[in-house]
Design an enzyme around this catalytic site. Structure first.
Site, PDB file in Angstrom:
ATOM      1  N   CYS A   1     -12.780  15.479  -2.821  1.00 32.14           N
ATOM      2  CA  CYS A   1     -13.035  16.787  -3.668  1.00 32.14           C
ATOM      3  C   CYS A   1     -14.260  16.782  -4.698  1.00 32.14           C
ATOM      4  O   CYS A   1     -14.597  17.660  -5.143  1.00 32.14           O
ATOM      5  CB  CYS A   1     -11.917  17.166  -4.106  1.00 32.14           C
ATOM      6  SG  CYS A   1     -10.519  17.674  -2.919  1.00 32.14           S
TER       7      CYS A   1
ATOM      8  N   HIS B   1     -13.007  22.029 -10.346  1.00 29.17           N
ATOM      9  CA  HIS B   1     -12.680  22.309  -8.974  1.00 29.17           C
ATOM     10  C   HIS B   1     -11.429  22.867  -8.907  1.00 29.17           C
ATOM     11  O   HIS B   1     -10.599  22.966  -9.790  1.00 29.17           O
ATOM     12  CB  HIS B   1     -12.180  20.748  -8.670  1.00 29.17           C
ATOM     13  CG  HIS B   1     -11.647  20.381  -7.532  1.00 29.17           C
ATOM     14  ND1 HIS B   1     -12.054  21.183  -6.151  1.00 29.17           N
ATOM     15  CD2 HIS B   1     -10.758  19.617  -6.915  1.00 29.17           C
ATOM     16  CE1 HIS B   1     -11.456  20.899  -5.156  1.00 29.17           C
ATOM     17  NE2 HIS B   1     -10.464  19.807  -5.672  1.00 29.17           N
TER      18      HIS B   1
ATOM     19  N   ASN C   1      -7.854  25.266  -2.178  1.00 27.92           N
ATOM     20  CA  ASN C   1      -8.727  24.343  -2.302  1.00 27.92           C
ATOM     21  C   ASN C   1      -9.634  23.850  -1.105  1.00 27.92           C
ATOM     22  O   ASN C   1      -9.050  23.524   0.039  1.00 27.92           O
ATOM     23  CB  ASN C   1      -7.697  22.975  -2.814  1.00 27.92           C
ATOM     24  CG  ASN C   1      -8.336  21.821  -3.037  1.00 27.92           C
ATOM     25  OD1 ASN C   1      -9.615  21.613  -2.840  1.00 27.92           O
ATOM     26  ND2 ASN C   1      -7.709  20.628  -3.457  1.00 27.92           N
TER      27      ASN C   1
HETATM   28  O1  UT7 Z   1      -8.229  18.233  -4.809  1.00 26.80           O
HETATM   29  C1  UT7 Z   1      -7.222  17.374  -5.363  1.00 26.80           C
HETATM   30  C2  UT7 Z   1      -5.967  17.581  -4.356  1.00 26.80           C
HETATM   31  N1  UT7 Z   1      -4.775  17.844  -4.862  1.00 26.80           N
HETATM   32  C3  UT7 Z   1      -4.277  18.627  -5.888  1.00 26.80           C
HETATM   33  O2  UT7 Z   1      -5.013  18.617  -6.954  1.00 26.80           O
HETATM   34  C4  UT7 Z   1      -2.669  18.592  -6.228  1.00 26.80           C
HETATM   35  C5  UT7 Z   1      -2.440  18.268  -7.626  1.00 26.80           C
HETATM   36  N2  UT7 Z   1      -0.896  18.670  -7.709  1.00 26.80           N
HETATM   37  C6  UT7 Z   1      -0.252  19.845  -7.624  1.00 26.80           C
HETATM   38  O3  UT7 Z   1      -1.033  20.816  -7.581  1.00 26.80           O
HETATM   39  C7  UT7 Z   1       1.114  19.898  -7.578  1.00 26.80           C
HETATM   40  O4  UT7 Z   1       1.893  18.672  -7.933  1.00 26.80           O
HETATM   41  C8  UT7 Z   1       1.840  20.733  -6.422  1.00 26.80           C
HETATM   42  C9  UT7 Z   1       1.412  22.459  -6.468  1.00 26.80           C
HETATM   43  C10 UT7 Z   1       1.121  19.964  -5.106  1.00 26.80           C
HETATM   44  C11 UT7 Z   1       3.345  20.625  -6.307  1.00 26.80           C
HETATM   45  O5  UT7 Z   1       3.838  21.154  -7.625  1.00 26.80           O
HETATM   46  P1  UT7 Z   1       5.102  20.613  -8.372  1.00 26.80           P
HETATM   47  O6  UT7 Z   1       5.152  21.257  -9.430  1.00 26.80           O
HETATM   48  O7  UT7 Z   1       4.365  19.184  -8.852  1.00 26.80           O
HETATM   49  O8  UT7 Z   1       6.161  20.372  -7.283  1.00 26.80           O
HETATM   50  P2  UT7 Z   1       6.750  19.221  -6.822  1.00 26.80           P
HETATM   51  O9  UT7 Z   1       6.263  18.364  -5.830  1.00 26.80           O
HETATM   52  O10 UT7 Z   1       7.747  18.433  -7.921  1.00 26.80           O
HETATM   53  O11 UT7 Z   1       7.940  19.895  -5.916  1.00 26.80           O
HETATM   54  C12 UT7 Z   1       9.167  20.641  -6.566  1.00 26.80           C
HETATM   55  C13 UT7 Z   1      10.214  21.204  -5.280  1.00 26.80           C
HETATM   56  C14 UT7 Z   1      10.594  20.062  -4.566  1.00 26.80           C
HETATM   57  O12 UT7 Z   1      11.694  20.358  -4.239  1.00 26.80           O
HETATM   58  P3  UT7 Z   1      12.925  19.628  -4.709  1.00 26.80           P
HETATM   59  O13 UT7 Z   1      12.691  18.141  -4.377  1.00 26.80           O
HETATM   60  O14 UT7 Z   1      12.949  19.833  -6.304  1.00 26.80           O
HETATM   61  O15 UT7 Z   1      14.018  20.049  -4.105  1.00 26.80           O
HETATM   62  C15 UT7 Z   1       9.633  20.097  -3.028  1.00 26.80           C
HETATM   63  O16 UT7 Z   1      10.266  19.789  -1.924  1.00 26.80           O
HETATM   64  O17 UT7 Z   1       9.283  21.964  -4.701  1.00 26.80           O
HETATM   65  C16 UT7 Z   1       9.342  21.740  -3.249  1.00 26.80           C
HETATM   66  N3  UT7 Z   1       8.256  22.017  -2.428  1.00 26.80           N
HETATM   67  C17 UT7 Z   1       7.996  23.456  -1.915  1.00 26.80           C
HETATM   68  N4  UT7 Z   1       9.034  24.522  -2.078  1.00 26.80           N
HETATM   69  C18 UT7 Z   1       8.550  25.704  -1.356  1.00 26.80           C
HETATM   70  C19 UT7 Z   1       7.212  21.538  -2.250  1.00 26.80           C
HETATM   71  N5  UT7 Z   1       6.210  22.196  -1.688  1.00 26.80           N
HETATM   72  C20 UT7 Z   1       6.899  23.616  -1.315  1.00 26.80           C
HETATM   73  C21 UT7 Z   1       6.358  24.838  -0.871  1.00 26.80           C
HETATM   74  N6  UT7 Z   1       7.327  25.610  -0.964  1.00 26.80           N
HETATM   75  N7  UT7 Z   1       5.244  24.909  -0.210  1.00 26.80           N
END
Ligand code: UT7
Length: 316
Positions: A108, A241, A271
């Site tokens: 990225c 980004h 993204n």
């Molecule tokens: O170019 C660089 C690429 N990447 C990035 O910049 C990504 C950086 N990270 C992020 O943007 C965030 O960490 C995410 C958007 C990917 C995730 O957000 P988060 O607040 O860190 O969520 P999490 O991973 O802690 O997940 C929270 C909950 C989980 O459920 P439990 O374990 O709390 O029951 C996940 O299973 O949300 C669940 N979850 C979803 N729920 C509905 C994960 N993906 C989804 C989804 N829809 N698409």
């Protein structure tokens, strides 16, 4: 180095959050509140090569040049139909350019790395006009059954023509080797002499990447602003980004800057990897938002873990 033309191209198919929730255990509310994404464009009928070529043609026209005027093509790309040849070689032929070409894989942050390399090459005095094209289709490497990654990405291409000038005020690149937080392990052909590694679609530890992204971006921005001797009130726009609105907001709050200085298009495109800043810059250019003398701070981060930032003065 100075930027004299921009271009972009996006797939025609719009995939909304609601469309994803038809086959994934997800919903618009979760995706929008965690990322700011409403929809993304996904390659269906067209090809990434077509998008890359179209973005390049727009950038060359915007620079008032022709393909024959391009002396070098630098392409930031991590996924397309071929491993070899590089996408830059395919694009060169379709454009009718006659110059050396090379692809780079900076994930990225590839655009900032390409800009920095272009500047170094121009400083060597070997070339006059460099075409930078950032094109990616992450839709080909995500696991479409994994809700934690597939909802985040979109496909697209952004391009620009740069030439000799004094508009790159500073730049800073950094890499901290870390594979586990974000990787894609490709399928290789059978080899009787070595063990076959397991194939893995895109794997990401979102929380780790989030923290690394915020820290790296803030550090890079501070460094480039200091090196360019630029204070926050002199910056017209911060082009970050487009990975997550919350990441952009956290960086903005840390810098204590106004929201209108942080243009965004992640709600429309998700993204798009290294294409995200070039697409954003082209939209701003087309909308007449950029004035000669505007100081732009650009910052990107991604797999590697790699990051980079720069201060560029807008103006031909
Ligand atoms: O170019 C660089 C690429 N990447 C990035 O910049 C990504 C950086 N990270 C992020 O943007 C965030 O960490 C995410 C958007 C990917 C995730 O957000 P988060 O607040 O860190 O969520 P999490 O991973 O802690 O997940 C929270 C909950 C989980 O459920 P439990 O374990 O709390 O029951 C996940 O299973 O949300 C669940 N979850 C979803 N729920 C509905 C994960 N993906 C989804 C989804 N829809 N698409």
């Amino acid at each position: 180095m100075k930027i004299i033309g921009t271009g972009s191209a996006l797939p025609t198919l719009t995939v909304t959050n609601e469309m994803l929730s038809e086959f994934l255990d997800t919903n618009h509310e979760w995706i929008y509140t965690r990322t700011g994404i409403v929809q993304r464009r996904i390659i269906s009928d067209e090809s990434l090569t077509e998008l890359a070529v179209s973005a390049c043609r727009n950038a060359i026209t915007n620079a008032n040049l022709e393909a024959k005027d391009i002396d070098f093509i630098l392409c930031s790309n991590i996924v397309n139909d071929y491993v070899i040849p590089g996408l830059s070689c395919i694009v060169q032929g379709k454009l009718g350019a006659n110059c050396p070409c090379i692809d780079l894989n900076g994930a990225c942050s590839g655009f900032i790395y390409a800009l920095d390399l272009a500047s170094a090459y121009l400083n060597m005095g070997k070339v006059k006009n460099i075409l930078i094209v950032c094109a990616d289709e992450l839709s080909k490497i995500v696991d479409w059954s994994a809700r934690d990654t597939s909802v985040l990405f979109g496909d697209g291409a952004g391009a620009m023509v740069v030439t000799q000038g004094k508009n790159l005020k500073s730049s800073h690149l950094s890499t901290t080797s870390a594979v586990a937080p974000l990787y894609y392990q490709r399928k290789l052909e059978f080899n009787p002499y070595s063990k076959n590694e397991e194939f893995k679609p895109l794997v990401m530890n979102g929380k780790d990447v989030y923290k690394m992204a915020v820290n790296a971006s803030i550090q890079d921005i501070n460094i480039v602003m200091q090196e360019a001797n630029v204070s926050p009130n002199e910056v017209s726009y911060y082009l970050l980004h487009q990975a997550n609105v919350r990441i952009i907001e956290t960086i903005r709050e840390y810098l204590g800057e106004r929201e209108e200085k942080f243009p965004k298009n992640i709600h429309k495109y998700g993204n798009t990897s290294s294409a995200s800043i070039p697409i954003l810059l082209d939209e701003m250019n087309k909308d007449g938002k950029l004035k000669d003398g505007d100081l732009l701070v650009m910052s990107a981060f991604g797999a590697g873990f790699s990051s980079g930032a720069c201060v560029v003065e807008w103006g031909k």
